[in-house]
Structure formats: C-alpha cells, structure tokens
Design an enzyme around this catalytic site. Structure first.
Site, PDB file in Angstrom:
ATOM      1  N   TYR A   1      22.209  16.560  79.906  1.00  0.00           N
ATOM      2  CA  TYR A   1      21.831  17.280  81.118  1.00  0.00           C
ATOM      3  C   TYR A   1      20.664  16.629  81.846  1.00  0.00           C
ATOM      4  O   TYR A   1      20.526  16.774  83.058  1.00  0.00           O
ATOM      5  CB  TYR A   1      21.447  18.723  80.775  1.00  0.00           C
ATOM      6  CG  TYR A   1      22.610  19.655  80.623  1.00  0.00           C
ATOM      7  CD1 TYR A   1      23.525  19.494  79.584  1.00  0.00           C
ATOM      8  CD2 TYR A   1      22.792  20.710  81.508  1.00  0.00           C
ATOM      9  CE1 TYR A   1      24.594  20.357  79.435  1.00  0.00           C
ATOM     10  CE2 TYR A   1      23.854  21.577  81.364  1.00  0.00           C
ATOM     11  CZ  TYR A   1      24.751  21.401  80.329  1.00  0.00           C
ATOM     12  OH  TYR A   1      25.799  22.262  80.190  1.00  0.00           O
TER      13      TYR A   1
ATOM     14  N   LYS B   1      27.726  15.283  66.348  1.00  0.00           N
ATOM     15  CA  LYS B   1      28.880  14.380  66.333  1.00  0.00           C
ATOM     16  C   LYS B   1      28.386  13.079  65.692  1.00  0.00           C
ATOM     17  O   LYS B   1      28.420  11.995  66.299  1.00  0.00           O
ATOM     18  CB  LYS B   1      29.385  14.178  67.781  1.00  0.00           C
ATOM     19  CG  LYS B   1      30.694  13.425  67.893  1.00  0.00           C
ATOM     20  CD  LYS B   1      31.896  14.228  67.416  1.00  0.00           C
ATOM     21  CE  LYS B   1      33.142  13.351  67.399  1.00  0.00           C
ATOM     22  NZ  LYS B   1      34.305  14.016  66.763  1.00  0.00           N
TER      23      LYS B   1
ATOM     24  N   ASP C   1      33.568  19.156  66.760  1.00  0.00           N
ATOM     25  CA  ASP C   1      34.990  19.498  66.931  1.00  0.00           C
ATOM     26  C   ASP C   1      35.446  20.469  65.838  1.00  0.00           C
ATOM     27  O   ASP C   1      36.172  21.431  66.099  1.00  0.00           O
ATOM     28  CB  ASP C   1      35.874  18.234  66.979  1.00  0.00           C
ATOM     29  CG  ASP C   1      35.537  17.214  65.912  1.00  0.00           C
ATOM     30  OD1 ASP C   1      34.550  17.394  65.175  1.00  0.00           O
ATOM     31  OD2 ASP C   1      36.270  16.207  65.814  1.00  0.00           O
TER      32      ASP C   1
ATOM     33  N   ASP D   1      26.325  24.378  75.121  1.00  0.00           N
ATOM     34  CA  ASP D   1      26.923  24.949  76.330  1.00  0.00           C
ATOM     35  C   ASP D   1      28.377  25.330  76.049  1.00  0.00           C
ATOM     36  O   ASP D   1      28.820  26.437  76.334  1.00  0.00           O
ATOM     37  CB  ASP D   1      26.859  23.926  77.465  1.00  0.00           C
ATOM     38  CG  ASP D   1      27.508  24.447  78.739  1.00  0.00           C
ATOM     39  OD1 ASP D   1      27.263  25.609  79.088  1.00  0.00           O
ATOM     40  OD2 ASP D   1      28.267  23.678  79.375  1.00  0.00           O
TER      41      ASP D   1
ATOM     42  N   ASP E   1      30.137  29.365  75.103  1.00  0.00           N
ATOM     43  CA  ASP E   1      31.222  30.016  75.851  1.00  0.00           C
ATOM     44  C   ASP E   1      32.333  30.437  74.895  1.00  0.00           C
ATOM     45  O   ASP E   1      32.902  31.530  75.004  1.00  0.00           O
ATOM     46  CB  ASP E   1      31.813  29.073  76.909  1.00  0.00           C
ATOM     47  CG  ASP E   1      31.182  29.278  78.287  1.00  0.00           C
ATOM     48  OD1 ASP E   1      30.006  29.683  78.343  1.00  0.00           O
ATOM     49  OD2 ASP E   1      31.864  29.034  79.297  1.00  0.00           O
TER      50      ASP E   1
HETATM   51  C1  IPM Z   1      25.000  27.845  81.068  1.00  0.00           C
HETATM   52  C2  IPM Z   1      25.657  27.304  82.315  1.00  0.00           C
HETATM   53  C3  IPM Z   1      24.793  26.190  82.869  1.00  0.00           C
HETATM   54  C4  IPM Z   1      24.691  25.120  81.802  1.00  0.00           C
HETATM   55  C5  IPM Z   1      25.297  25.608  84.198  1.00  0.00           C
HETATM   56  C6  IPM Z   1      25.406  26.669  85.262  1.00  0.00           C
HETATM   57  C7  IPM Z   1      24.455  24.458  84.676  1.00  0.00           C
HETATM   58  O1  IPM Z   1      26.949  26.890  82.028  1.00  0.00           O
HETATM   59  O2  IPM Z   1      23.863  28.338  81.170  1.00  0.00           O
HETATM   60  O3  IPM Z   1      25.624  27.787  80.012  1.00  0.00           O
HETATM   61  O4  IPM Z   1      25.605  24.296  81.667  1.00  0.00           O
HETATM   62  O5  IPM Z   1      23.691  25.110  81.069  1.00  0.00           O
HETATM   63 MG    MG Z   2      27.598  27.321  80.070  1.00  0.00          MG
END
Ligand code: IPM
Ligand code: MG
Length: 360
Positions: free
Chosen positions: A146, A195, A227, A251, A255
């Site tokens: 990032y 990884k 993975d 990240d 999710d």
């Molecule tokens: C998160 C989001 C952010 C990230 C984006 C919006 C830049 O996906 O906070 O997980 O990737 O960190």
């Molecule tokens: Mg995210």
C-alpha cells in the site's frame, strides 16, 4: 468527562451509519457518565467535491487534536463515479491511506465473530458453523504494497506498472508485539500469515515474528501461508484466535472473515498507533448502490464505536453495554436487509440504530 471524537461520515452509506453510531454513543454517555463531543471532517469523495482533494491538512489537524476518530466509509462506484477519473493520489482512497499514515495507525484490529443469532446467515455448512468462531485479525496498516513506491511507465512502447512491497524489521516487530499482546488477553494463539515460500518480505516477517514470540512463552505460534489461510477460513474457522498478517493479505482475509460471520455489515475495526489514539471504522466499504435508502446495516459502525470506548477511553463497561445491546437486538429478531433470514423482523438503518441505543 468529555470525549473529543472527530467523525468522518464520508461517502455512500457512511453518513447514515455514522449517525447511528453517534446516537448509540450519546445514549451510552448518558448511562455511563461521559459526553461525546463530535467534530465532523470531510474525507474521500465528499472532500474532493468540497476542496478538490480527498483530505485537507486542516482535516488532518482536526483529527490529530481529537482523542479518537470515528469513520463511516469513503469512496464511490469505481466504474461510474467522476472521482475515479482523477489521478490516483486525488481519489477518495488516497484520503484514507493518508490519514492512516499521518496518524501512524499501524495496527488494524478486525474482529470476526459468529453471533449465534446469525448462524443462519453464515454461508458455511452447518457442520462447520456449528463450532462457532471468534477471530481477531491483526492487520499491519501503514506498510507493504500500500505504501511502497509505485509508478506506471512506458518502456520500448510497452506499458509497465510497478508496485513495491517493503517491510523493515521494526515495522514487523511493532505489529507482532501488538498481536501477541492481544493474544494474551484471548486464547493465546497467534497464526502468523505470510507467503514465505515466495516473498523475501514474508521470510523476514516470519523471522521477526519468531523473535517476538520468544517473549511470549504462553502463546502458541503457528505460521500459515496466505493461500492456505484463505482455505482454512472457510474449512475450519474455529481453529483461529489471532491472525497476524501484513497489509495486503489482511485486507483480503478480513473481507473473507467478515463474510463468514453472515455479512460484511457486522465487522468492526480499530486502527491504533502506539498511544491510546485510534481510528474506528467498519471494515466494509461505502456501498454506493444502497446509499440514502435507509437500508444499510449500522452494526459494524456501532461495534467500532464500542471498540473506541474500550481501546481509546478505557470505558469497558460502556463498551460491554453497547456490544450487549447489539446482541439483544439480534436475539429479539431484528435484522437489516443484509442479514435478513426468514422469520425475522426487517428494519432500516435508522431503526436498527435506535433499537440498539434503547437497549444500551
Ligand atoms: C479496507 C479497504 C481499504 C483498504 C481501501 C478502501 C483502500 O478495503 O479498509 O479494507 O484496502 O485498506
Ligand atoms: Mg478492504
């Protein structure tokens, strides 16, 4: 006692969900003897529209002057919004990355917990979800891909894009220490995800995590390739306690972890630096497709506000009360659209916020 909280309503559903979290904080304040004092700043698309940049220096100063920051979500539809025709450093997400960096918020905590009441919304087979799970994802937030150098060039008529992934040992050590500290307050297990079969940065990650582990003899450490971790999260999520990982892997895995709780609308997060200061935001995005319709789920933001009470203000009782109120509302059968299953009562964003506030 006044709690100075800078709020970033942001874009999409952001303003709606932050309004509900404020409502709940105010109610918790009445009961537990504190007064939240909110100052709003703009970030993301809202700031672009007003000032032409996703985060002004003035807004950063306001955030720094507060005790904590409560954020909704930022960004729009990347295919259709004019914000995404701007150069990358002027887009909404650049504001979020900038505030994380400016406030040195290197430790991102994302708890993924399966509420018994939501087991029906969990997409995993019953034989897997039955065991329940309570995972704390500890994501490094100010390094890695990032924040590495990046550029897009044309070489010999061929377009080429470069992103760089760098970690130094200090960046790894400080997040690892936070991960082990948190594990000590939980089930004392750390799964460090990397990884290391391919990346140098992961091999260093693994080495430094092992050094830190020596100071925590009570904590069980295991290493897992990213993975495999993605697979294990849907196969046997009950095996995890703390997942410690770098920015990009965190990240993606967060999710995935949120989805198995039934909805991404449930996952809170705290981003911390070395002090008590923190930025609290739901792990989900701004969901522009459902913005302004009063159907968003405010629970992740409300639970983020609870994390704020706990981590930045040491108001554990108030935090417990907010979390219990969320549980109560779910037990009573109230659901927003994203977690709705048969036999429950569907409510909108505002009503969900009020129901929780009433039960604090
Ligand atoms: C998160 C989001 C952010 C990230 C984006 C919006 C830049 O996906 O906070 O997980 O990737 O960190
Ligand atoms: Mg995210």
């Amino acid at each position: 006692m006044d709690l100075r909280i800078t709020c970033i309503p942001g874009d999409g559903i952001g303003p709606e969900i932050v309004a509900e979290a404020k409502k709940v904080l105010e109610k918790a304040g009445e009961k537990y003897g504190f007064t939240p004092v909110f100052t709003d700043i703009l970030m993301g698309g809202a700031s672009i529209d007003a000032y032409g940049v996703p985060l002004t220096e003035e807004a950063v100063r306001t955030a720094k002057a507060a005790d904590a920051v409560l954020m909704g979500s930022i960004g729009g539809n990347t295919a259709t919004s004019p914000w995404y025709r701007l150069p990358p450093e002027k887009r909404p997400e650049a504001g979020l990355l900038k505030i994380r960096k400016e406030l040195n918020l290197f430790a991102n905590l994302r708890p993924a917990l399966l509420y018994r009441e939501l087991a029906g919304a969990c997409p995993l087979k019953e034989e897997i979800s039955r065991a329940g799970f309570d995972i704390m994802i500890m994501r490094e937030l100010t390094g890695g891909l990032y924040f590495g150098e990046r550029r897009t060039v044309v070489e010999n008529g061929v377009r080429k894009a470069v992103d760089t992934l760098t970690y130094d040992e200090n960046e790894i050590r400080r997040i690892a220490v936070k991960g082990f500290d948190i594990a000590m307050k939980r089930k004392k297990k750390v799964t460090s995800v990397d990884k290391a079969n391919v990346l140098d940065s992961s091999r260093l990650w693994r080495a430094v995590v092992e050094e830190v582990a020596e100071d925590y003899p009570e904590v069980t450490l295991e290493h897992m390739l990213v993975d495999n971790c993605a697979m294990q999260l849907v196969k046997d999520p009950a095996q995890f306690d703390v997942i410690l990982t770098e920015n990009m892997f965190g990240d993606i895995l967060s999710d995935e972890a949120s989805m198995i709780t039934g909805s991404i609308g449930m996952l809170a997060s705290a981003s911390l630096n070395d002090t008590k200061f923190g930025l609290y935001e739901p792990s989900h995005g701004s969901a522009p497709d459902i913005a302004g319709q009063d159907i968003a789920n405010p629970i992740a933001t409300v639970l983020s506000a609870a994390m704020m009470l706990r981590f930045s203000f040491d108001l554990d009782k108030a935090a417990d009360a907010v979390e219990a109120a969320v549980k109560k509302v779910l037990q009573e059968g109230y659901r927003t659209a994203d977690i709705m299953t048969e036999g429950h009562k569907q409510v909108g964003c505002r009503e969900m916020g009020s129901l929780i506030a009433e039960r604090v």
